[in-house]
Design an enzyme around this catalytic site. Sequence first.
Site, mmCIF file in Angstrom:
data_model
loop_
_atom_site.group_PDB
_atom_site.id
_atom_site.type_symbol
_atom_site.label_atom_id
_atom_site.label_comp_id
_atom_site.label_asym_id
_atom_site.label_seq_id
_atom_site.Cartn_x
_atom_site.Cartn_y
_atom_site.Cartn_z
ATOM 1 N N GLU A 133 0.861 -1.181 0.000
ATOM 2 C CA GLU A 133 0.000 0.000 0.000
ATOM 3 C C GLU A 133 0.896 1.229 0.000
ATOM 4 O O GLU A 133 1.402 1.649 1.029
ATOM 5 C CB GLU A 133 -0.935 0.005 1.206
ATOM 6 C CG GLU A 133 -1.949 1.145 1.145
ATOM 7 C CD GLU A 133 -2.849 1.222 2.362
ATOM 8 O OE1 GLU A 133 -3.821 2.006 2.315
ATOM 9 O OE2 GLU A 133 -2.598 0.511 3.350
ATOM 10 N N HIS A 198 -5.656 6.358 -1.979
ATOM 11 C CA HIS A 198 -5.061 7.621 -1.530
ATOM 12 C C HIS A 198 -4.897 8.550 -2.731
ATOM 13 O O HIS A 198 -3.797 8.990 -3.059
ATOM 14 C CB HIS A 198 -3.734 7.354 -0.827
ATOM 15 C CG HIS A 198 -3.886 6.606 0.460
ATOM 16 N ND1 HIS A 198 -3.960 7.237 1.690
ATOM 17 C CD2 HIS A 198 -4.011 5.272 0.714
ATOM 18 C CE1 HIS A 198 -4.111 6.315 2.651
ATOM 19 N NE2 HIS A 198 -4.155 5.125 2.086
ATOM 20 N N HIS A 219 -10.041 0.626 0.131
ATOM 21 C CA HIS A 219 -10.883 1.236 1.174
ATOM 22 C C HIS A 219 -11.695 2.440 0.648
ATOM 23 O O HIS A 219 -11.383 3.591 0.920
ATOM 24 C CB HIS A 219 -10.113 1.583 2.437
ATOM 25 C CG HIS A 219 -8.810 2.314 2.276
ATOM 26 N ND1 HIS A 219 -8.648 3.438 1.491
ATOM 27 C CD2 HIS A 219 -7.601 2.089 2.863
ATOM 28 C CE1 HIS A 219 -7.415 3.875 1.595
ATOM 29 N NE2 HIS A 219 -6.753 3.070 2.414
ATOM 30 N N ASP A 281 -8.562 -3.648 7.430
ATOM 31 C CA ASP A 281 -7.524 -2.604 7.389
ATOM 32 C C ASP A 281 -6.938 -2.429 8.786
ATOM 33 O O ASP A 281 -6.532 -1.334 9.186
ATOM 34 C CB ASP A 281 -8.093 -1.277 6.865
ATOM 35 C CG ASP A 281 -6.993 -0.293 6.440
ATOM 36 O OD1 ASP A 281 -5.833 -0.715 6.342
ATOM 37 O OD2 ASP A 281 -7.309 0.900 6.246
#
Length: 406
Positions: A133, A198, A219, A281
Amino acid sequence: MEFRKIKISNGQVITPYRIIPGGTVLIEGGKILAVSEYDIPVSDAQEIDARGQYVAPGFIDLHIHGGGGSDFMDGDVEAFLSVAEKHVQYGTTSMVPTTLSSDTASLLDAVRLYDKAHARNTRGSEFLGIHLEGPYFAMNQRGAQDPRYIRNPDPAEYKAVLESTRSVVRWSAAPELPGSLEFGRYLTGRGILAAIAHTDAIYEEVLEALECGYTHATHLYSAMSGVTRKNAFRYAGAIESAFLLDEMTVEIIADGIHLPPPLLKLVYKIKGADKTALITDAMRAAGMPPGESILGALHNGLKVIVEDNVAKLPDRSSFAGSVATADLLVRNMVQLADVPLIDAVKMITSTPAAIMNVADRKGSLAAGKDADIVIFDADINMDMVIVGGRLLYRAQHQKQLHEAGR
């Protein structure tokens, strides 16, 4: 405990299509031999009476950082094993260990340690590969990711990482960054799942990214652009793009905090159970008491505080990670989002299995598949957890150890 053959009977067996009352599941050699609505006569088997509880496929967590006081960025094989052992207690039979944004040396170290841990992991959730990530993220959407390590995709870096291991199965990045489309094509060419994350991308950028292999949204809602305005004109963001593009799958942190009930309901209504995976997460504080903790590696991670069932930055200006466990995700989808149990289970079994391309062996109770099985009550409290035909967790046994002061 390990047995050559196991027979689970008198359970409400959950398949992707129905719930079989009084069903039977037969296991041998780590595989499912049969699933039936009738009793299966068998000799020389370890018999388990489900006592009318639910029998379901083991839960698959696509995105997890830690738990039980350990994190995958701790630089220690034991940390990997500890996280796997902690989360198996909550029904996670398979997981994709996930890193945080870091320098190149730390990324290389993480994949090296993953390979070592994978070979030794026999008492916890099975590892399905590693998820990187970051660090290729939009600075404005970094969330709790360390800004010191945020950067654009570097072909020399990511090729060196991927040439060092075959264990990377997923990499999340912001698709609008210079070099991200080339990065997505490179990942896809190696059979690695490319995911948007992100990101400040608008619809047109997400669409182009999808064409370059970014088929999954990390997410959803968290650290991701929504509708934005530029020079008075509105643009659809990454959130709306994930809803609009039917080909894109999504994952959600269904802890009831990162996404409150109305948003859980909205995601389910638009994307459905076949396109939505539930993820924890989780960071190291999952399964631990509230209080101070660290996001990321112990030696240089970010100090956080765990309260209200979530990790926050010390100034409480932002969430800093989830402390959810897999059982909570299913419970919340049923109790907070009014999702039928069969669909809630699908979102953490067959759907993530399909996303990670392991549906041929995991994600459903069917003959020939891995014997990853959970038995839980009406409130999704785990009674037993079986991984690869091995009984790794039994609630009654844990209760006896607790009462004995062990």
